[in-house]
Design an enzyme around this catalytic site. Structure first.
Site, PDB file in Angstrom:
ATOM      1  N   GLU A   1     -18.516  -6.248  10.657  1.00 49.41           N
ATOM      2  CA  GLU A   1     -19.315  -6.612  11.533  1.00 49.41           C
ATOM      3  C   GLU A   1     -20.498  -6.274  12.645  1.00 49.41           C
ATOM      4  O   GLU A   1     -20.199  -7.216  13.549  1.00 49.41           O
ATOM      5  CB  GLU A   1     -19.802  -5.422  10.565  1.00 49.41           C
ATOM      6  CG  GLU A   1     -19.345  -3.915  10.344  1.00 49.41           C
ATOM      7  CD  GLU A   1     -18.694  -4.255   9.135  1.00 49.41           C
ATOM      8  OE1 GLU A   1     -17.778  -3.555   8.529  1.00 49.41           O
ATOM      9  OE2 GLU A   1     -18.880  -4.752   8.465  1.00 49.41           O
TER      10      GLU A   1
ATOM     11  N   ARG B   1     -24.684  -3.265   7.814  1.00 54.59           N
ATOM     12  CA  ARG B   1     -24.656  -4.801   7.653  1.00 54.59           C
ATOM     13  C   ARG B   1     -25.285  -5.578   8.905  1.00 54.59           C
ATOM     14  O   ARG B   1     -24.276  -6.854   8.281  1.00 54.59           O
ATOM     15  CB  ARG B   1     -23.144  -5.504   6.809  1.00 54.59           C
ATOM     16  CG  ARG B   1     -22.266  -3.381   6.142  1.00 54.59           C
ATOM     17  CD  ARG B   1     -21.261  -2.871   6.336  1.00 54.59           C
ATOM     18  NE  ARG B   1     -20.034  -4.536   5.673  1.00 54.59           N
ATOM     19  CZ  ARG B   1     -19.884  -4.714   4.222  1.00 54.59           C
ATOM     20  NH1 ARG B   1     -20.458  -4.433   3.786  1.00 54.59           N
ATOM     21  NH2 ARG B   1     -18.904  -5.872   3.617  1.00 54.59           N
TER      22      ARG B   1
ATOM     23  N   LYS C   1       0.230  -1.426  -0.022  1.00 53.16           N
ATOM     24  CA  LYS C   1      -0.260  -0.081  -0.082  1.00 53.16           C
ATOM     25  C   LYS C   1       1.307   1.237   0.270  1.00 53.16           C
ATOM     26  O   LYS C   1       2.483   1.503   0.938  1.00 53.16           O
ATOM     27  CB  LYS C   1      -0.758  -0.251   0.623  1.00 53.16           C
ATOM     28  CG  LYS C   1      -2.235   1.064   0.790  1.00 53.16           C
ATOM     29  CD  LYS C   1      -3.067   0.322   2.477  1.00 53.16           C
ATOM     30  CE  LYS C   1      -4.193   1.218   2.299  1.00 53.16           C
ATOM     31  NZ  LYS C   1      -5.500   0.921   3.337  1.00 53.16           N
TER      32      LYS C   1
END
Length: 658
Positions: free
Chosen positions: A380, A408, A294
């Site tokens: 979640e 979610r 990244k």
């Protein structure tokens, strides 16, 4: 703003030596040789840096997939082949080479292009995204549409190692493996989502990733090894045995996927070789495991703890971000500090986050009590049920999740928490409209969906001091689940208590008294309500302002009092229809005998998805700006036929109120 002249300073502005300038569509990439594609990647990386330095946005994730983006578009026949980016925050290189280069300066701005993939924006975005772990399911859907006769080519899902920790990704892998149809999943393993990855799957991927790229190559068993160059053949065979053992397979192979990897995601030669081999030889589901970094290629991002996941405008040479000075601390940081105070007072207080420790402020607690915070990854649903288990075990869990992501886990909130009346504390961050992330991240539905659940208590902070009180209230409330919501961004700058006070459950407060109209505000729109009151006062309108604090249980005594003392009532909330205003209206209608002549109206987010812009502009678009509050107030008074003689709307322009 779309279609405006591109103002970004480009490294590739010299047409004589720039290949990127010659790439108008992905078809142009397919005319280049491998070395030229590598050059395009270098130019593309520099352009992404220049773009985001002027617009802000998700930089680190986009820099990590530059080579992969070029290779995928060069090998596959997009847009006939469907390239689906999980989350979509890494799609800036993709947008530049798919006919949107001249629009990138409008990225994440009002009227501009989205920071995520968006179907309405381009045929090269076959599936919109902004929440994680959806790409494999969508890719399988396209695959089966092709199998059923629709004009769809190959489908390629690109999913990160953070996103693949979510249960939905495994549901899709399991389904795709059983269907056994040709499709591709690219696992982009950068060992980091937003925060460092957590969990057993992360450790498993890191174990595979610990070997040099191309050390394990098993796409179609040992057969493909015979087709490798002689310099790679024996190394690949040894590596496959080292990673899988002679008789064992990878987790992905057990699910029915051909597995290839790990591959160096920044080596264009390796990427092209493997993608071409997969394209021309695959017959079933294939997972290609690539390893990237990244922020790759930009030192400030590579050296940053979050790899420049989300940045404001910045100086390219130094990496210094030009964030505006804050006049007040953010709501998120205030929550984190308040939670720490409660944790100091009660050893049962713990924090839970779904891969967003700094985004939710849980990291503040983690610094002092690391054993009392739990980062469960992008999961979640698990986070909520895990919190339910902690509560059932005698702890005081604070489940800190953005409003848009809490959606979610709705079934878990209903079934695992509320049905059992377990005292889970829901800290709902980013409530309301959120700006540049647009409709995909809007936190406008939680008032409605939380208030409709039995046993649930629902609060909203009108300012940062109220948030401190609500954290204390949630910590001490053990009678069932309780939620409190607060917006993104900085507070109002008011004085904060060291520790909050316990708020009486279901009790609001009068902020100021007036005669002509009462505005009942629920949550962080209170500041705008106060501004509207000032404007109305200049017109001669006397306004009562009430801070509801609670949507559930509603302060019926307060509402009854306000009904009896006023002819007009207006509710204001930073949420969708069916929320606080509906709750109040239902009570008003049941108690009309208290004031049969009461005129009532509600201001809430309009029943449509609100596109990206600055937050104030989004609320204006949603029908919640200061003019909307003023207009609604005047309309109510006019309807009630109680217009006072000491003001005249026709003689006083509303603009003069400012």
């Amino acid at each position: 703003m779309r279609g405006a002249n591109f103002k970004v300073k480009r490294m590739s502005d010299n047409p004589e030596n720039s290949l990127l300038n010659k790439v108008k569509t992905p078809n142009d990439l397919r005319l280049l040789n491998d070395n030229q594609l590598d050059q395009v990647s270098r130019e593309l990386r520099n352009e992404v840096i220049e773009v985001v330095s002027q617009t802000g946005g998700h930089l680190g994730s986009s820099l990590g997939v530059v080579e992969l983006t070029v290779a995928l578009h060069a090998v596959f026949n997009t847009p006939f082949d469907k390239l689906i980016w999980d989350v979509g925050h890494q799609c800036y290189p993709h947008k530049i080479i798919t006919e949107r280069r001249n629009d990138m300066i409008s990225l994440r701005q009002k009227g501009g292009i989205s920071g995520f993939t968006k179907r309405s924006e381009s045929e090269y975005d076959p599936f919109g995204a902004a929440h994680s772990s959806t790409s494999i399911s969508a890719a399988l859907g396209f695959t089966m549409a092709r199998e059923l006769g629709q004009p769809v080519g190959d489908t390629i899902a690109v999913i990160g190692d953070g996103s693949i920790t979510a249960g939905m990704a495994y549901e899709a892998l399991n389904n795709a493996g059983s269907e056994n149809k040709r499709m591709f999943v690219i696992l982009n393993d950068n060992e980091m989502s937003i925060a460092p990855p957590v969990g057993a799957m992360s450790s498993y991927l890191s174990t595979i990733n610990s070997h040099q790229a191309f050390e394990k190559l098993k796409l179609f068993g040992e057969e493909i090894e015979s087709h490798l160059p002689s310099t790679l053949r024996e190394g690949a065979r040894r590596a496959r045995q080292l990673v899988t053992g002679r008789s064992q397979s990878t987790f992905f192979e057990d699910l029915g996927f051909n597995y290839l990897g790990p591959i160096d995601g920044h080596d264009m030669g390796q990427l092209l070789y493997v993608l071409r081999a997969a394209k021309f030889r695959s017959t079933g589901p294939t997972l290609i495991h690539i390893c990237t970094k990244k922020g790759h290629g930009y030192a400030p991002a590579e050296n940053s703890a979050d790899k420049y996941h989300g940045v404001s405008k910045f100086n390219v040479q130094t990496g210094q971000q030009s964030k505006a000075p804050a006049n007040a601390p953010s709501y998120t940081s205030i929550f984190g500090k308040s939670l720490l105070e409660e944790a100091k007072s009660d050893t049962r207080v713990v924090g839970i986050t779904a891969a967003m420790p700094s985004g939710t402020g849980i990291n503040i607690l983690a610094k002092e009590f690391p054993e009392r915070i739990f980062d469960v990854g992008i999961a979640e649903q698990h986070a909520v049920t895990f919190a339910a288990g902690l509560a059932a075990g005698g702890m005081k869990p604070f489940c800190a999740i953005y409003s848009t992501f809490l959606q979610r886990a709705y079934d878990q909130i209903v079934h695992d928490v509320a049905l059992q009346n377990l005292p889970v504390r829901f800290a709902i961050d980013r409530a309301g409209l959120v700006g540049a992330d647009g409709a995909t991240h809007a936190g406008v539905f939680d008032i409605s969906y939380m208030s409709n659940i039995p046993n649930m208590t629902v609060m909203a902070a009108s300012d940062e001091a109220e948030l401190v009180h609500m954290v204390r209230t949630a910590a001490e409330f053990d009678e069932g689940p309780i939620a409190f919501r607060y917006p993104r961004g900085n507070g109002t700058g008011i004085q904060l208590p060291q520790r909050g006070e316990f708020l009486e459950i279901g009790k609001g407060r009068i902020v100021q008294e007036g005669e002509d109209l009462v505005i009942v505000s629920f949550g962080a729109h209170m500041n705008l309500v106060k501004d509207a009151e000032v404007a109305l006062a200049k017109m001669g309108v006397s306004v009562t302002i009430a801070d509801a604090r609670f949507a559930k249980p509603l302060d019926v005594e307060l509402i009854n009092q306000l009904m009896e003392n006023h002819s007009c009532m207006l509710t204001v909330e930073q949420g969708s229809m069916g929320g606080f205003g509906s709750i109040v209206l239902q009570h008003v209608n049941k108690n009309r005998s208290r004031n049969e002549n009461l005129t009532f109206d509600s201001i809430f987010v309009a029943d449509r998805f609100i596109d990206q812009a600055d937050v104030n502009s989004m609320y204006d678009e949603a029908g919640m700006g200061i003019n909307d509050i003023i207009d609604k107030s005047i309309q109510l008074i006019e309807q009630s036929n109680q217009i006072s003689k000491n003001f005249n709307f026709d003689d006083f322009t509303r603009n003069a109120a400012f």
